[in-house]
Design a protein around this motif. Structure first.
Motif, mmCIF file in Angstrom:
data_model
loop_
_atom_site.group_PDB
_atom_site.id
_atom_site.type_symbol
_atom_site.label_atom_id
_atom_site.label_comp_id
_atom_site.label_asym_id
_atom_site.label_seq_id
_atom_site.Cartn_x
_atom_site.Cartn_y
_atom_site.Cartn_z
ATOM 1 N N GLY A 1 -11.388 15.114 5.981
ATOM 2 C CA GLY A 1 -11.019 14.232 4.879
ATOM 3 C C GLY A 1 -10.480 12.888 5.307
ATOM 4 O O GLY A 1 -10.219 12.022 4.461
ATOM 5 N N HIS A 2 -10.274 12.682 6.602
ATOM 6 C CA HIS A 2 -9.777 11.412 7.142
ATOM 7 C C HIS A 2 -10.964 10.720 7.814
ATOM 8 O O HIS A 2 -11.469 11.185 8.836
ATOM 9 C CB HIS A 2 -8.663 11.687 8.156
ATOM 10 N N LYS A 3 -11.435 9.610 7.246
ATOM 11 C CA LYS A 3 -12.629 8.942 7.754
ATOM 12 C C LYS A 3 -12.250 7.834 8.741
ATOM 13 O O LYS A 3 -11.277 7.108 8.511
ATOM 14 C CB LYS A 3 -13.444 8.347 6.609
ATOM 15 N N VAL A 4 -13.039 7.716 9.812
ATOM 16 C CA VAL A 4 -12.765 6.695 10.818
ATOM 17 C C VAL A 4 -14.074 6.260 11.474
ATOM 18 O O VAL A 4 -14.980 7.071 11.688
ATOM 19 C CB VAL A 4 -11.756 7.210 11.889
ATOM 20 N N ARG A 5 -14.176 4.970 11.771
ATOM 21 C CA ARG A 5 -15.354 4.421 12.441
ATOM 22 C C ARG A 5 -14.946 4.062 13.877
ATOM 23 O O ARG A 5 -14.542 2.937 14.169
ATOM 24 C CB ARG A 5 -15.861 3.175 11.698
ATOM 25 N N GLU B 1 -11.506 2.714 8.381
ATOM 26 C CA GLU B 1 -10.704 3.926 8.194
ATOM 27 C C GLU B 1 -10.456 4.127 6.709
ATOM 28 O O GLU B 1 -10.290 3.160 5.947
ATOM 29 C CB GLU B 1 -9.377 3.830 8.948
ATOM 30 N N GLU B 2 -10.434 5.387 6.289
ATOM 31 C CA GLU B 2 -10.147 5.737 4.896
ATOM 32 C C GLU B 2 -9.411 7.065 4.872
ATOM 33 O O GLU B 2 -9.827 8.029 5.517
ATOM 34 C CB GLU B 2 -11.434 5.840 4.082
ATOM 35 N N ALA B 3 -8.295 7.110 4.124
ATOM 36 C CA ALA B 3 -7.500 8.343 4.082
ATOM 37 C C ALA B 3 -6.510 8.272 2.925
ATOM 38 O O ALA B 3 -6.302 7.213 2.319
ATOM 39 C CB ALA B 3 -6.748 8.537 5.397
ATOM 40 N N ALA B 4 -5.890 9.413 2.638
ATOM 41 C CA ALA B 4 -4.741 9.412 1.741
ATOM 42 C C ALA B 4 -3.637 8.589 2.391
ATOM 43 O O ALA B 4 -3.509 8.569 3.617
ATOM 44 C CB ALA B 4 -4.266 10.843 1.491
ATOM 45 N N VAL B 5 -2.848 7.894 1.589
ATOM 46 C CA VAL B 5 -1.834 6.980 2.125
ATOM 47 C C VAL B 5 -0.888 7.696 3.080
ATOM 48 O O VAL B 5 -0.600 7.207 4.172
ATOM 49 C CB VAL B 5 -1.050 6.314 0.973
ATOM 50 N N LYS B 6 -0.416 8.868 2.687
ATOM 51 C CA LYS B 6 0.552 9.581 3.545
ATOM 52 C C LYS B 6 -0.080 9.966 4.887
ATOM 53 O O LYS B 6 0.595 9.947 5.919
ATOM 54 C CB LYS B 6 1.098 10.820 2.834
ATOM 55 N N GLN C 1 -0.531 9.316 10.625
ATOM 56 C CA GLN C 1 -1.376 9.407 11.813
ATOM 57 C C GLN C 1 -2.582 8.467 11.686
ATOM 58 O O GLN C 1 -3.705 8.905 11.412
ATOM 59 C CB GLN C 1 -1.851 10.837 12.034
ATOM 60 N N PRO C 2 -2.368 7.174 11.896
ATOM 61 C CA PRO C 2 -3.503 6.245 11.876
ATOM 62 C C PRO C 2 -4.440 6.531 13.037
ATOM 63 O O PRO C 2 -3.990 6.843 14.140
ATOM 64 C CB PRO C 2 -2.827 4.876 12.014
ATOM 65 N N LEU C 3 -5.737 6.409 12.804
ATOM 66 C CA LEU C 3 -6.714 6.761 13.835
ATOM 67 C C LEU C 3 -7.369 5.541 14.484
ATOM 68 O O LEU C 3 -7.492 5.483 15.701
ATOM 69 C CB LEU C 3 -7.803 7.671 13.247
ATOM 70 N N HIS C 4 -7.824 4.619 13.690
ATOM 71 C CA HIS C 4 -8.560 3.478 14.256
ATOM 72 C C HIS C 4 -7.593 2.518 14.956
ATOM 73 O O HIS C 4 -6.501 2.246 14.444
ATOM 74 C CB HIS C 4 -9.319 2.739 13.156
ATOM 75 N N PRO C 5 -7.951 2.003 16.132
ATOM 76 C CA PRO C 5 -7.069 1.058 16.840
ATOM 77 C C PRO C 5 -6.679 -0.154 16.003
ATOM 78 O O PRO C 5 -5.578 -0.692 16.166
ATOM 79 C CB PRO C 5 -7.913 0.645 18.053
ATOM 80 N N VAL D 1 0.833 -1.200 0.000
ATOM 81 C CA VAL D 1 0.000 0.000 0.000
ATOM 82 C C VAL D 1 0.871 1.255 0.000
ATOM 83 O O VAL D 1 0.657 2.190 -0.778
ATOM 84 C CB VAL D 1 -0.935 0.012 1.228
ATOM 85 N N ALA D 2 1.872 1.284 0.871
ATOM 86 C CA ALA D 2 2.758 2.447 0.977
ATOM 87 C C ALA D 2 3.514 2.692 -0.323
ATOM 88 O O ALA D 2 3.781 3.833 -0.700
ATOM 89 C CB ALA D 2 3.746 2.245 2.127
ATOM 90 N N GLU D 3 3.835 1.616 -1.021
ATOM 91 C CA GLU D 3 4.632 1.705 -2.243
ATOM 92 C C GLU D 3 3.814 2.189 -3.437
ATOM 93 O O GLU D 3 4.309 2.949 -4.266
ATOM 94 C CB GLU D 3 5.230 0.329 -2.566
ATOM 95 N N ALA D 4 2.549 1.746 -3.526
ATOM 96 C CA ALA D 4 1.835 1.912 -4.788
ATOM 97 C C ALA D 4 0.606 2.802 -4.758
ATOM 98 O O ALA D 4 0.236 3.367 -5.789
ATOM 99 C CB ALA D 4 1.420 0.523 -5.308
ATOM 100 N N ALA D 5 -0.083 2.936 -3.624
ATOM 101 C CA ALA D 5 -1.421 3.540 -3.617
ATOM 102 C C ALA D 5 -1.423 5.041 -3.381
ATOM 103 O O ALA D 5 -0.485 5.600 -2.806
ATOM 104 C CB ALA D 5 -2.291 2.846 -2.572
ATOM 105 N N ASP D 6 -2.501 5.677 -3.825
ATOM 106 C CA ASP D 6 -2.742 7.092 -3.544
ATOM 107 C C ASP D 6 -3.621 7.245 -2.307
ATOM 108 O O ASP D 6 -3.421 8.147 -1.498
ATOM 109 C CB ASP D 6 -3.440 7.768 -4.726
ATOM 110 N N ARG D 7 -4.614 6.366 -2.193
ATOM 111 C CA ARG D 7 -5.576 6.411 -1.107
ATOM 112 C C ARG D 7 -5.804 4.989 -0.621
ATOM 113 O O ARG D 7 -5.640 4.030 -1.373
ATOM 114 C CB ARG D 7 -6.881 7.034 -1.621
#
Length: 328
Positions: free
Chosen positions: A309-313, A233-238, A243-247, A216-222
């Motif tokens: 823009g950073h989605k989290v459940r 959780e849904e966010a831009a890769v960077k 800053q990951p949000l969901h446990p 994911v870190a190598e290839a994806a945008d989101r």
């Protein structure tokens, strides 16, 4: 907007009950974008791709929602209409090329069949395009290797053949289901580089399904993180890596070995197991594995909320203020 999935629900009706493999799933993919879906086995990643392609086998069925490709609902199309899109406008690289390729057909025949199904060209022109595609994906001596059978090729070469087949009709959306599984790191890097180059060359969107956050870190945008059929959780890769949000996402990232880690340090492991889909716990599906579980988590299912823009459940962010991403 190239693809828009709205509140997709996919179920499998079994004798012991109904398994909801994908539950209330919504996301979009724009032209030229690489969107990754990541999660443990059983999180609903592959079922999502099969739902989009219209390839679900019984007892699976789409129980609700919409899958809009260029504003057309794929769910409402007949199989004949879907066949004009599959392999043409939307293509898929399946998880295991050895079982996806026909063992008694030569490589060229399998790629040519796809080309001639969707493009009005002669057999000679289809063969020329087949050889061109094999060369494009980096297979040496493509004219000779086109006559090989799948068992005569290595795992990496078979994956390249699957990629050539998927790209042969210039699709607008490519779904890549675990395209680097069971490949060594060198071949994995080559396949990822190939996907990136093909995205740039054909300006196509890519839905990349994987359990490997390194990919994911190598290839994806989101990136979308799924757990038990839901987006957590849904966010831009960077943003997700910074800053990951969901446990659950935090646990996945902590489980990745680091080069500078102490060799005596035990690798972090998320406690517990993925719950039985026939006996899901009340409240949040991740509650019995979460280190930050509250009483509310065991009774209510949190909504997917958008924080800048950073989605989290997760209930930890219920009172997050505009401009803040820290948990209360």
């Amino acid at each position: 907007m190239l693809l828009e999935v709205k509140k997709l629900r996919t179920e499998f009706k079994l004798k012991r009950g109904t398994v909801t493999a994908v539950d209330d799933l919504s996301f979009t993919i724009d032209k030229g974008e690489i969107l990754a879906i990541v999660g443990e086995s059983g999180s609903g990643k592959s079922v999502t791709s099969l739902s989009i392609m219209g390839l679900l086998q019984k007892p699976g069925k789409i129980a609700g929602g919409e899958i809009l490709f260029k504003s057309q609902d794929l769910n409402k199309m007949s199989q004949k209409e879907l066949q004009k899109i599959r392999g043409n406008k939307i293509s898929m690289i399946f998880q295991e090329p050895m079982t996806s390729l026909n063992p008694v057909w030569r490589i060229k025949d399998q790629i040519m069949e796809n080309i001639m199904t969707h493009m009005k060209i002669s057999k000679k022109e289809a063969l020329t395009r087949t050889i061109e595609m094999l060369e494009t994906v980096g297979i040496p001596s493509p004219a000779e290797r086109a006559n090989d059978y799948p068992h005569q090729m290595s795992g990496g070469m078979r994956q390249r053949v699957m990629t050539a087949m998927a790209l042969a009709c210039d699709p607008e959306l490519l779904i890549a289901d675990e395209p680097t599984t069971a490949l060594d790191v060198t071949i994995q890097a080559q396949i990822l580089e190939l996907l990136y180059r093909m995205r740039e060359k054909f300006h196509m969107a890519v839905l990349l399904i994987t359990h490997d956050l390194g990919v994911v870190a190598e290839a994806a945008d989101r990136v979308i993180v799924m757990y038990c059929g839901k987006i957590v959780e849904e966010a831009a890769v960077k943003d997700l890596f910074a800053q990951p949000l969901h446990p659950y996402t935090v646990g996945l990232l902590q489980s990745i070995p680091q080069i500078d880690d102490d060799s005596d340090k035990r690798l972090y492991m998320i406690k517990g197991m993925v719950p039985n889909p026939l006996n899901m716990p009340p409240g949040c599906n991740f509650s019995d594995r979460c280190d930050r579980c509250m009483d509310r988590c065991t009774k209510e299912m949190p909504e997917l909320q958008d924080i800048n823009g950073h989605k989290v459940r997760c209930f930890l962010y219920d009172k997050a203020k505009e401009g803040e991403l820290s948990a209360k």
